[in-house]
Motif scaffolding. Structure first.
Motif, PDB file in Angstrom:
ATOM      1  N   GLU A  38       0.834  -1.206   0.000  1.00  0.00           N
ATOM      2  CA  GLU A  38       0.000   0.000   0.000  1.00  0.00           C
ATOM      3  C   GLU A  38       0.865   1.250   0.000  1.00  0.00           C
ATOM      4  O   GLU A  38       0.552   2.226  -0.684  1.00  0.00           O
ATOM      5  CB  GLU A  38      -0.944  -0.008   1.202  1.00  0.00           C
ATOM      6  CG  GLU A  38      -2.062  -1.018   1.075  1.00  0.00           C
ATOM      7  CD  GLU A  38      -2.912  -1.143   2.330  1.00  0.00           C
ATOM      8  OE1 GLU A  38      -2.538  -0.617   3.402  1.00  0.00           O
ATOM      9  OE2 GLU A  38      -3.974  -1.795   2.235  1.00  0.00           O
ATOM     10  N   ARG A  41       2.208   1.667  -3.511  1.00  0.00           N
ATOM     11  CA  ARG A  41       1.146   2.164  -4.380  1.00  0.00           C
ATOM     12  C   ARG A  41       0.891   3.644  -4.145  1.00  0.00           C
ATOM     13  O   ARG A  41       0.831   4.441  -5.087  1.00  0.00           O
ATOM     14  CB  ARG A  41      -0.151   1.371  -4.144  1.00  0.00           C
ATOM     15  CG  ARG A  41      -1.306   1.844  -5.025  1.00  0.00           C
ATOM     16  CD  ARG A  41      -2.673   1.542  -4.430  1.00  0.00           C
ATOM     17  NE  ARG A  41      -2.791   2.071  -3.083  1.00  0.00           N
ATOM     18  CZ  ARG A  41      -3.468   1.452  -2.106  1.00  0.00           C
ATOM     19  NH1 ARG A  41      -4.061   0.307  -2.315  1.00  0.00           N
ATOM     20  NH2 ARG A  41      -3.548   2.010  -0.908  1.00  0.00           N
ATOM     21  N   ASP A  42       0.762   4.035  -2.887  1.00  0.00           N
ATOM     22  CA  ASP A  42       0.474   5.436  -2.578  1.00  0.00           C
ATOM     23  C   ASP A  42       1.608   6.348  -3.008  1.00  0.00           C
ATOM     24  O   ASP A  42       1.374   7.443  -3.533  1.00  0.00           O
ATOM     25  CB  ASP A  42       0.175   5.606  -1.090  1.00  0.00           C
ATOM     26  CG  ASP A  42      -1.153   4.971  -0.686  1.00  0.00           C
ATOM     27  OD1 ASP A  42      -1.936   4.567  -1.579  1.00  0.00           O
ATOM     28  OD2 ASP A  42      -1.398   4.868   0.530  1.00  0.00           O
ATOM     29  N   SER A  61      -4.769   2.229 -14.692  1.00  0.00           N
ATOM     30  CA  SER A  61      -3.915   1.424 -13.823  1.00  0.00           C
ATOM     31  C   SER A  61      -4.652   0.819 -12.632  1.00  0.00           C
ATOM     32  O   SER A  61      -4.242  -0.227 -12.134  1.00  0.00           O
ATOM     33  CB  SER A  61      -2.725   2.249 -13.333  1.00  0.00           C
ATOM     34  OG  SER A  61      -3.146   3.278 -12.471  1.00  0.00           O
ATOM     35  N   ILE A  62      -5.721   1.453 -12.158  1.00  0.00           N
ATOM     36  CA  ILE A  62      -6.435   0.892 -11.002  1.00  0.00           C
ATOM     37  C   ILE A  62      -7.828   0.375 -11.341  1.00  0.00           C
ATOM     38  O   ILE A  62      -8.544  -0.083 -10.469  1.00  0.00           O
ATOM     39  CB  ILE A  62      -6.498   1.885  -9.808  1.00  0.00           C
ATOM     40  CG1 ILE A  62      -7.199   3.186 -10.169  1.00  0.00           C
ATOM     41  CG2 ILE A  62      -5.117   2.160  -9.273  1.00  0.00           C
ATOM     42  CD1 ILE A  62      -7.368   4.137  -8.993  1.00  0.00           C
TER      43      ILE A  62
END
Length: 92
Positions: A38, A41-42, A61-62
């Protein structure tokens, strides 16, 4: 280390018969790995925005609709980087 432990735990799950201690270790290592993923990702979303990345590219992408991608990125940018984001960009 965490990834190796999680993959070992996965192998034990697939084979069946893992001990409760082994399962607890898999849970622990999975949580640690999820937290780090996470953070990665962030940090990537934050740097994507800083470099002028488009919401459209983020949508792809998400795999969410544009409004959701925009909301997630905007919410992230309003906060300071998390400990795991800092870990992702600065290391231990």
């Amino acid at each position: 280390m965490r990834l190796g432990a999680v993959l070992h735990g996965l192998a034990q799950l697939c084979a069946g018969g893992a001990s409760t201690d082994a399962l607890a270790t898999t849970v622990l290592m999975s949580n640690g790995l999820i937290n780090r993923l996470e953070g990665i990702r962030d940090a990537a979303v934050r740097q994507h925005a800083a470099q002028g990345g488009s919401y459209g590219a983020l949508v792809t992408s998400i795999s969410v609709i544009r409004a959701t991608a925009q909301s997630r990125r905007d919410t992230l940018l309003k906060k300071d980087p998390s400990e795991m984001e800092r870990w992702a960009t600065e290391g231990d």
